[in-house]
Design a protein around this motif. Structure first.
Motif, PDB file in Angstrom:
ATOM      1  N   ALA B  30      49.518  65.025  36.751  1.00 42.76           N
ATOM      2  CA  ALA B  30      50.007  65.572  38.024  1.00 42.76           C
ATOM      3  C   ALA B  30      49.887  64.533  39.136  1.00 42.76           C
ATOM      4  N   ALA B  31      48.782  63.783  39.126  1.00 47.24           N
ATOM      5  CA  ALA B  31      48.582  62.764  40.165  1.00 47.24           C
ATOM      6  C   ALA B  31      49.601  61.641  40.046  1.00 47.24           C
ATOM      7  N   LEU B  32      50.040  61.380  38.818  1.00 47.29           N
ATOM      8  CA  LEU B  32      50.975  60.268  38.608  1.00 47.29           C
ATOM      9  C   LEU B  32      52.361  60.524  39.204  1.00 47.29           C
ATOM     10  N   VAL B  33      52.693  61.790  39.403  1.00 48.12           N
ATOM     11  CA  VAL B  33      54.023  62.075  39.985  1.00 48.12           C
ATOM     12  C   VAL B  33      54.136  61.452  41.380  1.00 48.12           C
ATOM     13  N   PRO B  34      53.214  61.781  42.327  1.00 49.70           N
ATOM     14  CA  PRO B  34      53.331  61.109  43.634  1.00 49.70           C
ATOM     15  C   PRO B  34      52.951  59.634  43.594  1.00 49.70           C
ATOM     16  N   LEU B  35      51.937  59.287  42.771  1.00 48.19           N
ATOM     17  CA  LEU B  35      51.474  57.889  42.766  1.00 48.19           C
ATOM     18  C   LEU B  35      52.519  56.946  42.166  1.00 48.19           C
ATOM     19  N   ALA B  36      53.082  57.335  41.022  1.00 52.28           N
ATOM     20  CA  ALA B  36      54.122  56.492  40.408  1.00 52.28           C
ATOM     21  C   ALA B  36      55.390  56.514  41.258  1.00 52.28           C
ATOM     22  N   SER B  62      48.083  43.645  51.127  1.00 50.58           N
ATOM     23  CA  SER B  62      47.112  43.413  52.189  1.00 50.58           C
ATOM     24  C   SER B  62      46.960  44.623  53.102  1.00 50.58           C
ATOM     25  N   ASN B  63      47.872  45.551  53.000  1.00 50.00           N
ATOM     26  CA  ASN B  63      47.788  46.771  53.803  1.00 50.00           C
ATOM     27  C   ASN B  63      46.576  47.587  53.345  1.00 50.00           C
ATOM     28  N   PRO B  64      45.641  47.906  54.262  1.00 48.89           N
ATOM     29  CA  PRO B  64      44.413  48.605  53.853  1.00 48.89           C
ATOM     30  C   PRO B  64      44.642  50.019  53.316  1.00 48.89           C
ATOM     31  N   ILE B  65      45.823  50.558  53.557  1.00 47.02           N
ATOM     32  CA  ILE B  65      46.137  51.882  52.988  1.00 47.02           C
ATOM     33  C   ILE B  65      46.704  51.720  51.583  1.00 47.02           C
ATOM     34  N   VAL B  66      47.425  50.643  51.373  1.00 45.51           N
ATOM     35  CA  VAL B  66      48.167  50.482  50.117  1.00 45.51           C
ATOM     36  C   VAL B  66      47.263  50.173  48.930  1.00 45.51           C
ATOM     37  N   TRP B  67      46.349  49.198  49.081  1.00 52.36           N
ATOM     38  CA  TRP B  67      45.618  48.777  47.875  1.00 52.36           C
ATOM     39  C   TRP B  67      44.727  49.863  47.280  1.00 52.36           C
ATOM     40  N   PRO B  68      44.091  50.731  48.110  1.00 55.92           N
ATOM     41  CA  PRO B  68      43.341  51.818  47.453  1.00 55.92           C
ATOM     42  C   PRO B  68      44.261  52.781  46.693  1.00 55.92           C
ATOM     43  N   ILE B  69      45.460  53.004  47.231  1.00 53.65           N
ATOM     44  CA  ILE B  69      46.418  53.887  46.546  1.00 53.65           C
ATOM     45  C   ILE B  69      46.870  53.254  45.227  1.00 53.65           C
ATOM     46  N   GLU B  70      47.133  51.937  45.260  1.00 54.35           N
ATOM     47  CA  GLU B  70      47.559  51.242  44.037  1.00 54.35           C
ATOM     48  C   GLU B  70      46.439  51.249  42.984  1.00 54.35           C
ATOM     49  N   LEU B  71      45.188  51.107  43.431  1.00 54.89           N
ATOM     50  CA  LEU B  71      44.069  51.143  42.477  1.00 54.89           C
ATOM     51  C   LEU B  71      43.892  52.553  41.893  1.00 54.89           C
ATOM     52  N   LEU B  72      44.100  53.574  42.734  1.00 60.15           N
ATOM     53  CA  LEU B  72      44.039  54.959  42.239  1.00 60.15           C
ATOM     54  C   LEU B  72      45.143  55.192  41.219  1.00 60.15           C
ATOM     55  N   PHE B  73      46.326  54.645  41.501  1.00 63.03           N
ATOM     56  CA  PHE B  73      47.454  54.723  40.565  1.00 63.03           C
ATOM     57  C   PHE B  73      47.088  54.046  39.247  1.00 63.03           C
ATOM     58  N   LEU B  74      46.492  52.860  39.358  1.00 66.07           N
ATOM     59  CA  LEU B  74      46.111  52.107  38.156  1.00 66.07           C
ATOM     60  C   LEU B  74      45.106  52.891  37.307  1.00 66.07           C
ATOM     61  N   ALA B  75      44.057  53.417  37.965  1.00 70.30           N
ATOM     62  CA  ALA B  75      43.031  54.167  37.222  1.00 70.30           C
ATOM     63  C   ALA B  75      43.641  55.413  36.575  1.00 70.30           C
ATOM     64  N   SER B  76      44.540  56.079  37.294  1.00 67.98           N
ATOM     65  CA  SER B  76      45.170  57.296  36.755  1.00 67.98           C
ATOM     66  C   SER B  76      46.054  56.975  35.560  1.00 67.98           C
ATOM     67  N   VAL B  77      46.881  55.954  35.698  1.00 72.21           N
ATOM     68  CA  VAL B  77      47.844  55.653  34.631  1.00 72.21           C
ATOM     69  C   VAL B  77      47.130  55.116  33.388  1.00 72.21           C
ATOM     70  N   VAL B  78      46.081  54.318  33.588  1.00 69.31           N
ATOM     71  CA  VAL B  78      45.352  53.769  32.436  1.00 69.31           C
ATOM     72  C   VAL B  78      44.625  54.887  31.683  1.00 69.31           C
ATOM     73  N   SER B  79      43.929  55.762  32.420  1.00 72.27           N
ATOM     74  CA  SER B  79      43.198  56.834  31.728  1.00 72.27           C
ATOM     75  C   SER B  79      44.163  57.799  31.050  1.00 72.27           C
ATOM     76  N   HIS B  80      45.283  58.107  31.708  1.00 72.16           N
ATOM     77  CA  HIS B  80      46.291  58.996  31.112  1.00 72.16           C
ATOM     78  C   HIS B  80      46.861  58.373  29.828  1.00 72.16           C
ATOM     79  N   ALA B  81      47.158  57.090  29.899  1.00 69.21           N
ATOM     80  CA  ALA B  81      47.759  56.402  28.749  1.00 69.21           C
ATOM     81  C   ALA B  81      46.787  56.331  27.569  1.00 69.21           C
TER      82      ALA B  81
END
Lengths: 131, 128
Positions: B30-36, B62-81
């Protein structure tokens, strides 16, 4: 025959889910979810390898970007999007059913979601080749 | 009644990873829908040519909002996969010992993948 009834019997052999000959919609949906999922896992780790070009440096990344804009790679992107859309929408149905929602209607839900997926894929294909 | 969903459900699993794995896969799915979706739009569809150049990647991450979102995306997609890979491999009917080894290997691969992504993000941003 409904989706759940087609899935009632567990595969006799571990990899029998790959063989969808003479199977009904449920087994096709199950196999489709697994095949797209495994394909996306392969892509995920390929993506990590590709991103390593960022660490190599500006020239390496920018030459990769030029390659990624070739029509062949864009066609591969369409296949990737097809996998993402099918897996995502089919996964939504699996999650719904897992919580006991729409179990009786899951065959209709599957076909409905795949129709939505076809529209999304068509729109994505246009975007991929026009951006 | 067994559904396509219950084929992946924890009933057949043999470890703590398996008992919570299905729920976690639904949550990350479910999280991957908005994150991806955000990743695709920002990294590809909003950029002319469909891919960011090196400077654009640096500026974006370098945007302080973007990199935490990208890391959350990474953790979600890796664990899901990796949970998906586990579901397929568990269907092969491994022994409890092999299943535990499989869980260990997948956890290590998952942690290594997220660590790699975090390190790569840090390296790109710090090089700016």
């Amino acid at each position: 025959m409904s989706l759940h009834s087609t899935n009632r019997a567990r595969p006799r052999k571990p990899l029998q889910w790959i063989d969808v000959r003479n199977r009904r919609t449920g087994m096709w949906a199950f196999a489709l979810n697994r095949v797209t999922g495994l394909g996306l896992v392969v892509y995920l780790f390929l993506h990590f390898v590709m991103l390593s070009q960022l660490f190599v440096g500006r020239a390496a990344w920018d030459s990769f970007v030029a390659l990624a804009r070739s029509p062949l790679v864009l066609a591969f992107d369409v296949v990737l999007f097809a996998g993402l859309i099918i897996h995502g929408l089919n996964g939504f149905r699996v999650a719904l059913n897992g919580f006991g929602l729409g179990v009786r209607q899951q065959k209709a839900i599957f076909y409905g979601l795949m129709a939505v997926g076809a529209v999304l894929l068509a729109a994505s294909t246009v975007l991929i080749f026009t951006i | 009644m067994q559904t396509t969903a219950t084929i992946n459900a924890p009933a057949r699993t043999r470890s703590a990873l398996g008992s919570l794995g299905w729920i976690w896969q639904v949550i990350t799915g479910a999280a991957l829908v908005p994150l991806a979706g955000l990743h695709m739009i920002a990294q590809h569809f909003m950029v002319e040519g469909g891919l960011r150049g090196f400077d654009q990647v640096q500026a974006y991450l370098s945007n302080p909002i973007v990199w935490p979102i990208e890391l959350l995306f990474l953790a979600s997609v890796v664990s899901h996969a990796l949970l998906g890979v586990r579901a397929v491999l568990v269907d092969l009917g491994p022994s409890p010992r092999v299943a535990r080894l499989l869980d260990t290997v997948l956890v290590i691969v998952g942690i290594a993948s997220v660590a790699y992504g975090a390190w790569l993000t840090y390296a790109i941003v710090s090089a700016a």
